[in-house]
Write a protein that holds these residues in place. Sequence first.
Motif, PDB file in Angstrom:
ATOM      1  N   VAL A 120       1.740 -31.260  -9.307  1.00 54.20           N
ATOM      2  CA  VAL A 120       2.103 -29.840  -9.230  1.00 54.20           C
ATOM      3  C   VAL A 120       1.418 -29.185  -8.042  1.00 54.20           C
ATOM      4  CG1 VAL A 120       1.900 -27.596 -10.385  1.00 54.20           C
ATOM      5  CG2 VAL A 120       2.620 -29.610 -11.686  1.00 54.20           C
ATOM      6  N   MET A 121       0.126 -29.468  -7.855  1.00 57.44           N
ATOM      7  CA  MET A 121      -0.628 -28.869  -6.754  1.00 57.44           C
ATOM      8  C   MET A 121      -0.125 -29.349  -5.395  1.00 57.44           C
ATOM      9  SD  MET A 121      -2.577 -26.597  -7.880  1.00 57.44           S
ATOM     10  CE  MET A 121      -3.360 -26.260  -6.303  1.00 57.44           C
ATOM     11  N   GLU A 122       0.437 -30.564  -5.362  1.00 58.91           N
ATOM     12  CA  GLU A 122       0.983 -31.093  -4.115  1.00 58.91           C
ATOM     13  C   GLU A 122       2.344 -30.504  -3.775  1.00 58.91           C
ATOM     14  OE1 GLU A 122       0.986 -35.270  -4.810  1.00 58.91           O
ATOM     15  OE2 GLU A 122      -1.188 -35.501  -4.483  1.00 58.91           O
ATOM     16  N   GLY A 123       2.894 -29.665  -4.668  1.00 65.75           N
ATOM     17  CA  GLY A 123       4.154 -28.999  -4.389  1.00 65.75           C
ATOM     18  C   GLY A 123       5.383 -29.812  -4.710  1.00 65.75           C
ATOM     19  N   SER A 124       5.281 -30.786  -5.617  1.00 64.37           N
ATOM     20  CA  SER A 124       6.422 -31.640  -5.979  1.00 64.37           C
ATOM     21  C   SER A 124       7.536 -30.801  -6.601  1.00 64.37           C
ATOM     22  CB  SER A 124       5.987 -32.722  -6.966  1.00 64.37           C
ATOM     23  OG  SER A 124       4.955 -33.518  -6.415  1.00 64.37           O
ATOM     24  N   ASP A 125       8.791 -31.190  -6.310  1.00 63.51           N
ATOM     25  CA  ASP A 125       9.923 -30.478  -6.905  1.00 63.51           C
ATOM     26  C   ASP A 125      10.177 -30.993  -8.315  1.00 63.51           C
ATOM     27  OD1 ASP A 125      11.165 -32.925  -6.610  1.00 63.51           O
ATOM     28  OD2 ASP A 125      12.436 -32.292  -4.946  1.00 63.51           O
ATOM     29  N   ALA A 126      11.173 -30.392  -8.997  1.00 60.53           N
ATOM     30  CA  ALA A 126      11.434 -30.707 -10.403  1.00 60.53           C
ATOM     31  C   ALA A 126      11.841 -32.161 -10.597  1.00 60.53           C
ATOM     32  CB  ALA A 126      12.510 -29.770 -10.961  1.00 60.53           C
ATOM     33  N   THR A 127      12.650 -32.700  -9.654  1.00 58.40           N
ATOM     34  CA  THR A 127      13.109 -34.090  -9.784  1.00 58.40           C
ATOM     35  C   THR A 127      11.938 -35.058  -9.699  1.00 58.40           C
ATOM     36  OG1 THR A 127      15.225 -33.499  -8.773  1.00 58.40           O
ATOM     37  CG2 THR A 127      14.667 -35.831  -8.843  1.00 58.40           C
ATOM     38  N   THR A 128      11.027 -34.794  -8.766  1.00 59.11           N
ATOM     39  CA  THR A 128       9.848 -35.663  -8.617  1.00 59.11           C
ATOM     40  C   THR A 128       8.940 -35.568  -9.839  1.00 59.11           C
ATOM     41  OG1 THR A 128       9.940 -35.313  -6.223  1.00 59.11           O
ATOM     42  CG2 THR A 128       7.904 -36.227  -7.123  1.00 59.11           C
ATOM     43  N   LEU A 129       8.726 -34.344 -10.334  1.00 63.38           N
ATOM     44  CA  LEU A 129       7.899 -34.171 -11.538  1.00 63.38           C
ATOM     45  C   LEU A 129       8.515 -34.904 -12.728  1.00 63.38           C
ATOM     46  CD1 LEU A 129       7.001 -30.360 -11.255  1.00 63.38           C
ATOM     47  CD2 LEU A 129       5.480 -32.305 -10.834  1.00 63.38           C
ATOM     48  N   HIS A 130       9.843 -34.842 -12.840  1.00 66.14           N
ATOM     49  CA  HIS A 130      10.553 -35.535 -13.915  1.00 66.14           C
ATOM     50  C   HIS A 130      10.339 -37.048 -13.806  1.00 66.14           C
ATOM     51  CE1 HIS A 130      13.765 -36.029 -16.941  1.00 66.14           C
ATOM     52  NE2 HIS A 130      14.194 -37.034 -16.205  1.00 66.14           N
ATOM     53  N   ALA A 131      10.397 -37.569 -12.569  1.00 65.81           N
ATOM     54  CA  ALA A 131      10.222 -39.009 -12.359  1.00 65.81           C
ATOM     55  C   ALA A 131       8.807 -39.452 -12.708  1.00 65.81           C
ATOM     56  CB  ALA A 131      10.549 -39.353 -10.907  1.00 65.81           C
ATOM     57  N   ILE A 132       7.823 -38.655 -12.313  1.00 71.20           N
ATOM     58  CA  ILE A 132       6.421 -39.001 -12.621  1.00 71.20           C
ATOM     59  C   ILE A 132       6.190 -38.959 -14.130  1.00 71.20           C
ATOM     60  CG2 ILE A 132       4.019 -38.282 -12.318  1.00 71.20           C
ATOM     61  CD1 ILE A 132       4.845 -37.180  -9.565  1.00 71.20           C
ATOM     62  N   ALA A 133       6.788 -37.968 -14.794  1.00 72.34           N
ATOM     63  CA  ALA A 133       6.641 -37.875 -16.245  1.00 72.34           C
ATOM     64  C   ALA A 133       7.246 -39.095 -16.933  1.00 72.34           C
ATOM     65  CB  ALA A 133       7.316 -36.595 -16.753  1.00 72.34           C
ATOM     66  N   ARG A 134       8.382 -39.575 -16.447  1.00 73.48           N
ATOM     67  CA  ARG A 134       8.984 -40.791 -17.016  1.00 73.48           C
ATOM     68  C   ARG A 134       8.058 -41.990 -16.818  1.00 73.48           C
ATOM     69  NH1 ARG A 134      14.858 -42.118 -15.286  1.00 73.48           N
ATOM     70  NH2 ARG A 134      14.621 -43.549 -17.051  1.00 73.48           N
ATOM     71  N   GLU A 135       7.438 -42.054 -15.645  1.00 78.77           N
ATOM     72  CA  GLU A 135       6.511 -43.155 -15.388  1.00 78.77           C
ATOM     73  C   GLU A 135       5.315 -43.096 -16.334  1.00 78.77           C
ATOM     74  OE1 GLU A 135       3.848 -44.988 -11.704  1.00 78.77           O
ATOM     75  OE2 GLU A 135       4.532 -42.919 -11.692  1.00 78.77           O
ATOM     76  N   GLN A 136       4.927 -41.862 -16.714  1.00 79.13           N
ATOM     77  CA  GLN A 136       3.799 -41.677 -17.630  1.00 79.13           C
ATOM     78  C   GLN A 136       4.186 -41.913 -19.088  1.00 79.13           C
ATOM     79  OE1 GLN A 136       1.403 -41.668 -15.091  1.00 79.13           O
ATOM     80  NE2 GLN A 136       0.312 -40.362 -16.534  1.00 79.13           N
ATOM     81  N   GLY A 137       5.467 -42.235 -19.313  1.00 83.58           N
ATOM     82  CA  GLY A 137       5.899 -42.584 -20.670  1.00 83.58           C
ATOM     83  C   GLY A 137       6.722 -41.524 -21.379  1.00 83.58           C
ATOM     84  N   MET A 138       7.156 -40.473 -20.680  1.00 82.62           N
ATOM     85  CA  MET A 138       7.960 -39.433 -21.319  1.00 82.62           C
ATOM     86  C   MET A 138       9.340 -39.973 -21.705  1.00 82.62           C
ATOM     87  SD  MET A 138       9.219 -35.707 -19.826  1.00 82.62           S
ATOM     88  CE  MET A 138      10.522 -36.393 -18.779  1.00 82.62           C
ATOM     89  N   ILE A 139       9.738 -39.735 -22.945  1.00 79.33           N
ATOM     90  CA  ILE A 139      11.086 -40.067 -23.405  1.00 79.33           C
ATOM     91  C   ILE A 139      12.005 -38.898 -23.045  1.00 79.33           C
ATOM     92  CG2 ILE A 139      12.524 -40.521 -25.430  1.00 79.33           C
ATOM     93  CD1 ILE A 139      10.711 -42.810 -24.804  1.00 79.33           C
ATOM     94  N   THR A 140      13.070 -39.165 -22.282  1.00 81.76           N
ATOM     95  CA  THR A 140      13.962 -38.097 -21.847  1.00 81.76           C
ATOM     96  C   THR A 140      14.904 -37.683 -22.980  1.00 81.76           C
ATOM     97  OG1 THR A 140      15.696 -39.567 -21.044  1.00 81.76           O
ATOM     98  CG2 THR A 140      13.900 -39.039 -19.514  1.00 81.76           C
ATOM     99  N   LEU A 141      15.613 -36.582 -22.752  1.00 80.91           N
ATOM    100  CA  LEU A 141      16.589 -36.102 -23.742  1.00 80.91           C
ATOM    101  C   LEU A 141      17.629 -37.180 -24.051  1.00 80.91           C
ATOM    102  CD1 LEU A 141      17.195 -32.487 -22.390  1.00 80.91           C
ATOM    103  CD2 LEU A 141      16.344 -33.037 -24.670  1.00 80.91           C
TER     104      LEU A 141
END
Length: 582
Positions: A516-537
């Motif tokens: 977030v502090m690096e200024g990542s956009d929503a798509t990048t944040l979504h991708a990082i969250a998936r890598e961290q184990g987030m289950i998508t809708l």
Amino acid sequence: MKKIGEILVEQGKLSARDVERALLAQNEMGEKFGQVLIKLGLVSELDFASALAEQHEIPLVLSSDYPTEAIQVDKISLDFLLSNMAVPISVSDKEICFSAAAPQDPFLSKALNMALGGALKLKLVLGLETDINKALQMYAREEVDEVDSEDIADRFAGQSDDEFIEHLKDLASEAPVIRLVNQIIHRAVDMGASDIHIEPFEESLHLRYRVDGVLQDYPDPPILSLAPAIASRVKLLSHMNIAEQRLPQDGRIMTRVKGHELDLRVSTIPTVHGESVVMRVLDRGSIRLSLTDMGFSEDTLQRYQSLLARPHGVLLVTGPTGSGKTTTLYASLSSIDADALKIITVEDPVEYQLQGVNQIQVQAQIELTFARALRAILRQDPDIIMIGEMRDTETAQIGVQSALTGHLVLSTLHTNTAAGAITRLEDMGVERYLINSSVNGVLAQRLVRTLCKTCREPYQLTPHEIRKHGLERFLLKDTRTIFSARGCAECINTGYLGRTSIHELFLLDDVMQRAVMEGSDATTLHAIAREQGMITLFEDGLRKVVTGQTSLEEVLRVTQDQIEVDQLTSDEDLAKISSASI
């Protein structure tokens, strides 16, 4: 006399465990045992009626036994028949037979005998509520047809505005129009509809109901010439200005229908062919404010509850209109001990009243806005604040500041993905360092229709379908069977009955805060969250497909935009993002 549960167990329709579950649910829902069984999908309406007929030794009649034309009975009003779910199905010189949903009710037989005055012998039989409703709709249509469309046109011809309004009031107060509007509302309860749409067009009046999130045309709407009278009747009930037909209006109707406390939010807008009316139906009795009933997967629920247990921070629920965000927030507040904590909400409107919670209704006409109420709330020493919606910069900034000063803030936001809430807050003027300091997590939510258990049918997946939709990780070994919708009378031939939620929980951990502090956009944040184990809708939807709760087609329909986001973050993209962020 045997209990109804015992009869159903003997018939093999229920297990003893099912009866116990239904009794527990009955205590929570406060409805009749039979209604609980049918709503839970444990038995069909016909199965329950058969058992009830056996219990009381009363004949059961089906739709084929009903007359094709209405039987008119003097001294018995349509309102009485609607209230008591009874309809005459045959009459002779000596006897009249009524089909009723509760023929064993002594009040019904006494009232009918008094109305008949001993002229005819009364016979009561058991009928299905759906069949009785269809028969009563025929009676209501015949009454409305008595109001001649040409007569209505003649009444309005050559009148001044004042005379026109007075005649509209008179027409809206006539019995057939009153009964028609009541019938429209009654039908919404029977269908489990969330919205009623009454729309005048050039050649016809459209009547549609939104059931489980999907609009369904009613096959036999009222005649077009009754549109002004229907709109006027609804406006009278909701305390609107009946004389104003050029501007949009909003109102509210509080009523009781078949034991249900209904709160109808009414909206009218002028169109080129007349006023379009939409009524949002809130059934206060059917709401179940429990997180365990919200459709959460077990792992998502545990993480979400851990966020609720934090002493301060912002927790957001996102999704489009009608995705159940507010209901999830209500269930969240219900899970918190209101006796030990001071909870205050600011809402527009207050949909359901919660025990032990201070709820504030926004009133723009006296400048009681979200922002003004929030500033006052902070002087009330709250522990938890719920904001109905973060809809402007000032509200978002006050919410974030409240979280930084030691309050837990719950709110909703209109974004398509959970990660999109971060960039949305930034667009509203909240600095990224403040987002990192205040936001604990974001829950994205959608509603999917659940399959009708009576008619759902198994479907064998092909290897190509399994690979295409990414089902390998959710299917059990050597299992390829899911279920698809078919359609039956119980689900109005849709194949679906009720809805459940699918979720995507986005957590702001150390890795995410750095992104977030690096200024990542929503798509990048979504991708990082998936890598961290987030289950998508979409993935949470697939889990419900595999367990037979919903169909693959339904999940694809609801999450089509999310699938495109997930495709932008394939495994290779995740690897690139991962290496770039190290």
